[in-house]
Design a protein around this motif. Structure first.
Motif, PDB file in Angstrom:
ATOM      1  N   ARG A   9       0.834  -1.198   0.000  1.00 26.86           N
ATOM      2  CA  ARG A   9       0.000   0.000   0.000  1.00 26.86           C
ATOM      3  C   ARG A   9       0.873   1.254   0.000  1.00 26.86           C
ATOM      4  NH1 ARG A   9      -4.552   1.507   4.597  1.00 26.86           N
ATOM      5  NH2 ARG A   9      -5.307   3.440   3.627  1.00 26.86           N
ATOM      6  N   PRO A  10       0.780   2.090  -1.031  1.00 26.08           N
ATOM      7  CA  PRO A  10       1.585   3.318  -1.042  1.00 26.08           C
ATOM      8  C   PRO A  10       1.057   4.327  -0.029  1.00 26.08           C
ATOM      9  CG  PRO A  10       0.097   3.283  -2.922  1.00 26.08           C
ATOM     10  CD  PRO A  10      -0.054   1.945  -2.243  1.00 26.08           C
ATOM     11  N   LEU A  11       1.955   5.089   0.548  1.00 25.55           N
ATOM     12  CA  LEU A  11       1.567   6.118   1.509  1.00 25.55           C
ATOM     13  C   LEU A  11       1.353   7.445   0.798  1.00 25.55           C
ATOM     14  CD1 LEU A  11       2.556   3.940   3.492  1.00 25.55           C
ATOM     15  CD2 LEU A  11       3.604   5.774   4.852  1.00 25.55           C
ATOM     16  N   THR A  12       0.435   8.225   1.323  1.00 34.47           N
ATOM     17  CA  THR A  12       0.246   9.584   0.820  1.00 34.47           C
ATOM     18  C   THR A  12       1.408  10.453   1.293  1.00 34.47           C
ATOM     19  OG1 THR A  12      -0.986  10.304   2.776  1.00 34.47           O
ATOM     20  CG2 THR A  12      -2.257   9.308   0.970  1.00 34.47           C
ATOM     21  N   ASP A  13       1.570  11.609   0.669  1.00 30.59           N
ATOM     22  CA  ASP A  13       2.643  12.516   1.091  1.00 30.59           C
ATOM     23  C   ASP A  13       2.459  12.952   2.541  1.00 30.59           C
ATOM     24  OD1 ASP A  13       3.910  12.298  -1.292  1.00 30.59           O
ATOM     25  OD2 ASP A  13       3.379  14.283  -2.043  1.00 30.59           O
ATOM     26  N   GLY A  14       1.198  13.081   2.974  1.00 32.10           N
ATOM     27  CA  GLY A  14       0.950  13.451   4.363  1.00 32.10           C
ATOM     28  C   GLY A  14       1.428  12.382   5.321  1.00 32.10           C
ATOM     29  N   ALA A  15       1.156  11.108   5.000  1.00 31.73           N
ATOM     30  CA  ALA A  15       1.592  10.004   5.857  1.00 31.73           C
ATOM     31  C   ALA A  15       3.113   9.866   5.837  1.00 31.73           C
ATOM     32  CB  ALA A  15       0.942   8.705   5.397  1.00 31.73           C
ATOM     33  N   ILE A  16       3.721  10.077   4.658  1.00 31.97           N
ATOM     34  CA  ILE A  16       5.185  10.022   4.551  1.00 31.97           C
ATOM     35  C   ILE A  16       5.804  11.105   5.419  1.00 31.97           C
ATOM     36  CG2 ILE A  16       7.137  10.353   2.979  1.00 31.97           C
ATOM     37  CD1 ILE A  16       5.370   9.157   0.767  1.00 31.97           C
ATOM     38  N   ARG A  17       5.213  12.272   5.380  1.00 29.79           N
ATOM     39  CA  ARG A  17       5.724  13.392   6.187  1.00 29.79           C
ATOM     40  C   ARG A  17       5.675  13.053   7.678  1.00 29.79           C
ATOM     41  NH1 ARG A  17       6.896  18.553   5.063  1.00 29.79           N
ATOM     42  NH2 ARG A  17       6.828  20.071   6.757  1.00 29.79           N
ATOM     43  N   ASN A  18       4.633  12.363   8.115  1.00 29.01           N
ATOM     44  CA  ASN A  18       4.526  11.981   9.521  1.00 29.01           C
ATOM     45  C   ASN A  18       5.631  11.011   9.912  1.00 29.01           C
ATOM     46  OD1 ASN A  18       2.276  13.559   9.967  1.00 29.01           O
ATOM     47  ND2 ASN A  18       0.818  11.898   9.630  1.00 29.01           N
ATOM     48  N   VAL A  19       5.871  10.001   9.065  1.00 35.43           N
ATOM     49  CA  VAL A  19       6.930   9.031   9.352  1.00 35.43           C
ATOM     50  C   VAL A  19       8.280   9.733   9.443  1.00 35.43           C
ATOM     51  CG1 VAL A  19       8.154   6.988   8.518  1.00 35.43           C
ATOM     52  CG2 VAL A  19       5.679   7.156   8.221  1.00 35.43           C
TER      53      VAL A  19
END
Length: 335
Positions: free
Chosen positions: A130-140
């Motif tokens: 499942r690819p992550l959205t840019d928002g989720a990537i930013r959180n990680v």
């Protein structure tokens, strides 16, 4: 070359094991190689690690501090203070194999590759993910950045290189401002008494959902001891929700709240409206009534006027009126 093939989580992986006597001391070290690399790449990486270990044990260089080391220290020392500790630790654990051995002083290229991998729809072995959205990537990335900064703060790292991290820019700013009619349509379509009350309270107070759930009713209004900006605040109770403030006590669970809200907004014909939009609707109503941005920010609990500026375009009528007054003389000057 000390490389062996193992199976981990149903996938083939390579493991490097080093065991030698160097300078009279027995040295043993084991590392799991990154997923998806070939046997040739594994051998090359093993040779590189072996050379580095010989130099390290001989005392020629200091050991590199990995991002994994930073995360371990940060979690160990600070997790009791995190409101989102469970979520944060689960996220860090999920992506541990991608950062645990990465040098915390070599972040630019690694962060670019890491963000690309999180965005991809295939894992290292070619299996769908499942690819992550840019928002989720930013959180990680933000969790990792905080850990690296903490390591620098406590002296584990000589320099803070987090400014070199490539982190996706995200604009989550929404511009939907529900009016009273839309709010009432959704509230009337809601079958849960507590959620229906929360819908009205959000519109007439500008509070977030979590704030509504925990606010304490006092003589001066809704009292919030713990807010997003870290400061307590009081929100006066609008006459139209005074009865709800006296009678409704919130016990509904978050999952049920979400289910009832989604059902109500779809039934009312507003499927794209978020609950948080009701807070924006409250700000819009105040600004359209002539309330200045500073006061609106106070009601919403904004720590900085920068947060309130997102509503500044709603005040265009008053700005036009202000510009129209340029050059006009007051009553005393016209006499």
């Amino acid at each position: 070359m000390p490389i062996e093939t193992i199976t981990k989580a149903g996938r083939r992986r390579y493991r490097w094991t080093f065991e030698r006597v160097i300078e009279g001391s027995r040295v043993r070290k084991t590392k799991l190689l990154p997923a998806g690399i070939s046997a040739q790449e594994a051998d090359e990486l093993a040779r590189k690690w072996e050379r580095e270990l010989y130099v390290l044990v001989s005392g020629l260089i200091r050991p590199a501090v990995t991002i994994g080391d930073c995360v371990l220290a940060h979690v160990s020392d600070k997790h009791m203070r995190w409101k989102d500790a469970t979520k944060r630790i689960q996220t860090l654990e999920k992506w541990k194999s991608e950062y645990s051995e990465q040098d915390a002083l070599d972040l630019h290229e690694w962060s670019r590759r890491f963000a690309g991998y999180l965005r991809a729809n295939r894992d290292h072995s070619g299996q769908p993910k499942r690819p992550l959205t840019d928002g989720a990537i930013r959180n990680v990335m933000a969790y990792l950045r905080a850990a690296i900064k903490y390591a620098h703060k406590i002296g584990r790292l000589e320099v803070d290189q987090t400014a070199r991290m490539v982190i996706p820019a995200v604009n989550n700013e929404r511009h939907h401002y529900p009016q009273r009619r839309e709010m009432l349509e959704i509230a009337r379509a809601c079958g849960d008494r507590e959620v229906r009350a929360a819908i009205r309270i959000a519109f007439y107070s500008g509070m977030r959902r979590g704030e509504i759930m925990r606010a304490r009713v006092t003589r001066n209004g809704y009292s919030l001891a713990d807010t997003k900006n870290g400061r307590p605040r009081i929100i006066p109770i609008h006459p139209r929700i005074a009865v709800l403030a006296r009678r409704v006590r919130f016990t509904v669970k978050v999952k049920r709240f979400e289910t009832e809200w989604i059902k109500a907004r779809e039934t009312a014909g507003h499927p794209e409206t978020n609950f948080h939009d009701l807070r924006h609707g409250a700000a819009s109503e105040m600004i359209n009534a002539g309330i200045d941005l500073f006061t609106v920010g106070g009601v919403l609990g904004h720590k900085s006027v920068v947060s309130t500026k997102r509503y500044s375009h709603l005040a265009t009528d008053r700005l036009a009126d202000a510009v129209g007054r340029i050059g006009q003389r007051g009553p005393e000057a016209r006499k």
